[in-house]
Design an enzyme around this catalytic site. Structure first.
Site, short mmCIF file in Angstrom:
data_model
loop_
_atom_site.label_atom_id
_atom_site.label_comp_id
_atom_site.label_asym_id
_atom_site.label_seq_id
_atom_site.Cartn_x
_atom_site.Cartn_y
_atom_site.Cartn_z
N HIS A 53 -14.38 0.71 -25.44
CA HIS A 53 -13.94 0.19 -26.73
C HIS A 53 -15.10 -0.50 -27.45
O HIS A 53 -16.05 -0.97 -26.84
CB HIS A 53 -12.70 -0.71 -26.61
CG HIS A 53 -12.90 -2.08 -26.05
ND1 HIS A 53 -13.18 -3.17 -26.83
CD2 HIS A 53 -12.79 -2.56 -24.80
CE1 HIS A 53 -13.23 -4.26 -26.08
NE2 HIS A 53 -13.01 -3.92 -24.84
N ASP B 124 -18.09 -8.19 -23.31
CA ASP B 124 -16.86 -7.46 -23.62
C ASP B 124 -16.78 -7.15 -25.11
O ASP B 124 -16.43 -8.02 -25.89
CB ASP B 124 -15.67 -8.31 -23.18
CG ASP B 124 -14.34 -7.65 -23.43
OD1 ASP B 124 -14.31 -6.45 -23.76
OD2 ASP B 124 -13.31 -8.33 -23.29
N GLU C 87 -8.86 -2.07 -28.99
CA GLU C 87 -8.48 -2.29 -27.59
C GLU C 87 -7.98 -3.70 -27.40
O GLU C 87 -7.02 -3.95 -26.70
CB GLU C 87 -9.69 -2.02 -26.67
CG GLU C 87 -9.36 -2.05 -25.18
CD GLU C 87 -9.47 -3.41 -24.51
OE1 GLU C 87 -9.12 -3.53 -23.33
OE2 GLU C 87 -9.87 -4.40 -25.16
N GLU C 88 -8.67 -4.64 -28.06
CA GLU C 88 -8.33 -6.05 -27.87
C GLU C 88 -6.98 -6.42 -28.47
O GLU C 88 -6.40 -7.44 -28.11
CB GLU C 88 -9.44 -6.92 -28.49
CG GLU C 88 -10.80 -6.78 -27.81
CD GLU C 88 -10.84 -7.38 -26.42
OE1 GLU C 88 -9.80 -7.87 -25.94
OE2 GLU C 88 -11.92 -7.35 -25.80
N ASP D 89 -15.24 -0.67 -19.82
CA ASP D 89 -14.95 -1.68 -20.82
C ASP D 89 -16.22 -2.51 -20.92
O ASP D 89 -17.10 -2.25 -21.75
CB ASP D 89 -13.73 -2.48 -20.35
CG ASP D 89 -13.21 -3.45 -21.39
OD1 ASP D 89 -14.04 -4.20 -21.94
OD2 ASP D 89 -11.99 -3.50 -21.66
N HIS E 158 -14.42 -13.76 -24.35
CA HIS E 158 -13.71 -13.83 -25.63
C HIS E 158 -14.06 -15.06 -26.46
O HIS E 158 -13.32 -15.44 -27.36
CB HIS E 158 -12.19 -13.74 -25.45
CG HIS E 158 -11.72 -12.36 -25.06
ND1 HIS E 158 -10.38 -12.02 -24.97
CD2 HIS E 158 -12.40 -11.24 -24.75
CE1 HIS E 158 -10.28 -10.74 -24.62
NE2 HIS E 158 -11.48 -10.24 -24.47
ZN LIG Z 1 -12.85 -5.31 -23.30
#
Ligand SMILES: [Zn+2]
Length: 719
Positions: free
Chosen positions: A352, A362, A399-400, A428, A525
């Site tokens: 993603h 990420d 995706e998130e 990922d 995140h």
């Molecule tokens: Zn991810």
């Protein structure tokens, strides 16, 4: 080009003696003549990816925040498409899906009693990382939260799992109409499950905070001095109920092509009905400090120097969340390398693109690795080396938010994928440290392990499989299991949700592999998950990124070029037997008769072993005739599809795999229909689910036996 060319020659020379070692060269699925060619192609592939180029890609993808639906993320989609064309990929297209997107308009949290405190909901910039001063970094928010304007008392509900509310009830605390404050992981559960649980309990809102015991100073030095989360770091994230049905909440089960039918938001099962915000511990601390009520249980105490209390009266907050949740485009970039001999067999690789902020780990680490994989395949193509099967590369969006882009693409091409997909290889995050953590369905785990034995850990120069064994042994020791791991324990075959493999495995019956290198990573995140974090802590030098590119591409090559697909159903059966044993242990004696299922699994293992032998024998004799190979490979792919139950899991029919699903927490869940029924004590349903499984295993035993007969006969039976 020239550097890569000379590297290729050196590597081929080094590999030549091994290639002469014997038929098939230990390469599962290859006859010896094909194996020699495969080794040469793999060496050429491995010579391309470079740490410098990977770092350049990574800098580009981490330069700006790029959440799903943002102009920057669309720009990156166009960038990837253009680069793929330059690299030589074929059929590069950008698919558009109109899906429910999510962004904050206005968020605030004010403690109004007993003292006033305005939560900043912002992260503090640090000098060591200039990106942290980027004005486009957002405040903390939870994707697909509803909007709310409410004032209510706060209750501390530990991790926000159902058993935590039991404890509150025993303490006389009712959370209805109140705002629950929960922490992210003790134990970990997906934040969407915490939101659903709070919604079911009748809470007026949910605040999810990062306690330093889990990802902050209690674990070690914090950013920018160490990899853990600093005081103000915020874990953003969506709270979508994608464990019920992933993808766009308004088109559950069908693709969100422009103009597609949509359900009303109030009928969308995966949409939260509760509002929430994520908090740093800096913003959670003033609330916790002022709480009244009973002292929280010992295992509810966290890493802050205060006594955690259950609250419920004294602390009141005003929570205001205004969300902009409306339909907007997601873009999935797709590119291909068309297969020379079997263009309608697809090996799919995906990652993603969307990130909550910069996405250092990420997912931009994975995106950087992907760009080196596609560059290497482009180079192979230019030198005339086309794989036998087609490679499909995808850069997913959203995706998130709810595994959205991959799910819509999977639903869009469900028929093609059902007929053509050999496997899906997901990455990922590529690297947040040096610990290799592969997962795969039981039939593909041996393929991953074989490769881990061949490649080196760049730090120790020892086989990666040894490092993997040490990691698994350490993890086991931490759970009190001193037994040394067996080969079958090294690749994780218990696959939950939380990434883009979900639609392939759980909805379409396409076998999957997931790859990542893991390490201490406390900034997930948050805006600190960026380029500087990666270069200081995650993977300075980008060696593990490059290794990941190599593993990812080599697995794709092996699946794309094998004469006979190297699926190991004996391995699948051994893992299945363990799944049944675990279920048996967890079930009250005598409630469930699984003797017949176990017998069927034994028969499946025997068939799988015979297939392994027959395949090896056939390949010893040379490259099988194309028609025989086609029939055998078709049978192997059909076995994987056969695990699907068209009716799906009771209560969430989108999930169709009989061996694999995820719990609502995202945790892995094996034999899901049977296990859920047994856990609920519904023995009639459990018996029905056991029968579905027995039939699937029996059907596959028959199928594998048929494939073995064809192989042994050496020629296809009359149609
Ligand atoms: Zn991810």
């Amino acid at each position: 080009m020239s550097a890569a060319g000379s590297g290729f020659l050196v590597l081929v020379a080094a590999l030549a003696p091994a290639a002469a070692a014997g038929p098939g060269d230990g390469l599962a699925g290859f006859a010896s003549s094909s194996a020699a060619r495969e080794r040469a192609v793999e060496a050429a592939f491995a010579a391309v990816a470079s740490p410098e180029r990977t770092r350049d890609w990574h800098r580009h993808f981490t330069a700006e925040p790029h959440p799903a639906g943002s102009e920057r993320n669309h720009e990156l989609a166009r960038f990837i498409a253009e680069e793929w064309k330059k690299q030589g990929l074929e059929n590069v297209v950008i698919h558009r899906y109109d899906v429910l997107n999510t962004a904050p308009l206005e968020v605030s949290l004010t403690m109004v009693a007993p003292v006033r405190y305005e939560a900043s909901l912002r992260e503090v910039p640090v000098d060591a990382d200039p990106d942290t001063r980027n004005p486009r970094v957002s405040s903390g928010y939870l994707g697909l939260s509803v909007s709310v304007d409410v004032e209510a008392p706060v209750v501390y509900a530990h991790s926000g799992n159902p058993e935590d509310y039991e404890v509150l009830r025993k303490n006389g605390i009712d959370v209805r109409g109140k705002i629950v404050l929960v922490r992210y992981s003790n134990p970990y559960s997906y934040r969407g499950f915490k939101a659903l649980t709070a919604e079911r309990q009748g809470a007026a809102g949910i605040l999810i905070y990062s306690d330093p015991a889990e990802d902050g100073f209690k674990r070690g030095p914090v950013f920018p001095d160490g990899p853990w989360g600093p005081e103000s770091h915020i874990q953003r994230g969506a709270i979508t109920y994608d464990f019920i049905v992933p993808g766009d909440p308004l088109t559950p089960g069908w693709p969100s092509l422009p103009g597609a039918r949509q359900v009303k938001p109030e009928e969308a099962r995966s949409l939260p009905k509760i509002a929430g915000l994520p908090l740093s511990w800096k913003d959670a601390k003033p609330l916790l400090e002022n709480m009244d009520g009973p002292v929280a249980p010992r295992d509810w105490q966290g890493g802050l120097p205060l006594e955690y209390r259950l609250g419920g009266e004294r602390v009141r907050v005003h929570l205001r969340v205004r969300m902009d949740n409306r339909v907007a485009p997601n873009y999935v970039v797709e590119g291909r390398v068309r297969g020379s001999e079997l263009p309608d067999d697809w090996v799919i690789l995906g990652n993603h693109r969307d990130a909550w902020e910069f996405g250092g780990v990420d997912p931009s680490s994975g995106t950087a690795s992907l760009m080196e994989v596609t560059r290497a395949f482009g180079d192979l193509l230019k030198s005339g080396r086309r794989p036998r099967r087609t490679l499909v590369f995808c850069s997913w969006d959203g995706e998130e938010v709810g595994l959205t882009g991959s799910t819509e693409w999977g639903e869009n091409f469900a028929d093609d994928l059902g007929a053509k997909a050999v496997a899906y290889l997901n990455v990922d995050s590529s690297a947040s440290g040096p610990d290799f953590q592969p997962d795969a369905v039981g039939s593909l785990a041996p393929l991953v392990l074989d490769l881990a034995r061949e490649v080196e850990d760049p730090a120790t120069r020892r086989p990666l499989a040894e490092a993997l064994r040490a990691t698994v042994a350490k993890a086991r020791a931490e759970t009190g299991d001193p037994a040394p791991p067996a080969d079958d324990d090294l690749v994780d075959v218990r696959i939950g949700s939380g990434s883009d493999h979900t639609v392939f495995l759980n909805h379409l019956g396409v076998p999957t592999i997931g790859l990542t290198f893991d390490g201490p990573y406390g900034v997930y995140h948050s805006m600190y998950d960026g380029f500087v974090w990666m270069n200081r802590f995650g993977d300075p030098g980008y060696r593990y990124h490059v290794l990941l590119s190599r593993i990812w591409g080599t697995l794709a090559l092996r699946l794309a070029n094998a004469d006979l697909l190297p699926f190991d159903f004996a391995s699948y059966a051994r893992h299945l037997r363990r799944f049944v044993a675990d279920l048996d242990r967890a079930t009250e004696k005598g409630r469930l008769d699984l003797a017949r299922l176990r017998a069927r699994i034994d028969a499946f293992e025997t068939a799988g072993r015979k297939l392994n032998d027959a395949r090896a024998l056939a390949l010893d004799a040379g490259v099988p005739a194309p028609d025989l190979a086609r029939r055998v490979n078709r049978g192997v792919i059909d076995v994987e599809r056969n695990w699907l139950d068209p009716d799906g899991l009771p209560g969430r029919p989108w999930f169709k795999h009989t061996l694999y699903a995820a719990r609502y927490t995202y945790a892995h869940l094996e034999l899901p229909g049977l296990t859920e029924a047994a856990e609920e004590g519904d023995w009639e349903r459990a018996a029905r689910q056991a029968a579905i499984l027995e039939r699937a295993v029996a059907r596959n035993t028959e199928l594998v036996d048929g494939v073995v007969r064809q192989l042994s006969a050496g020629s296809p039976p009359a149609p």
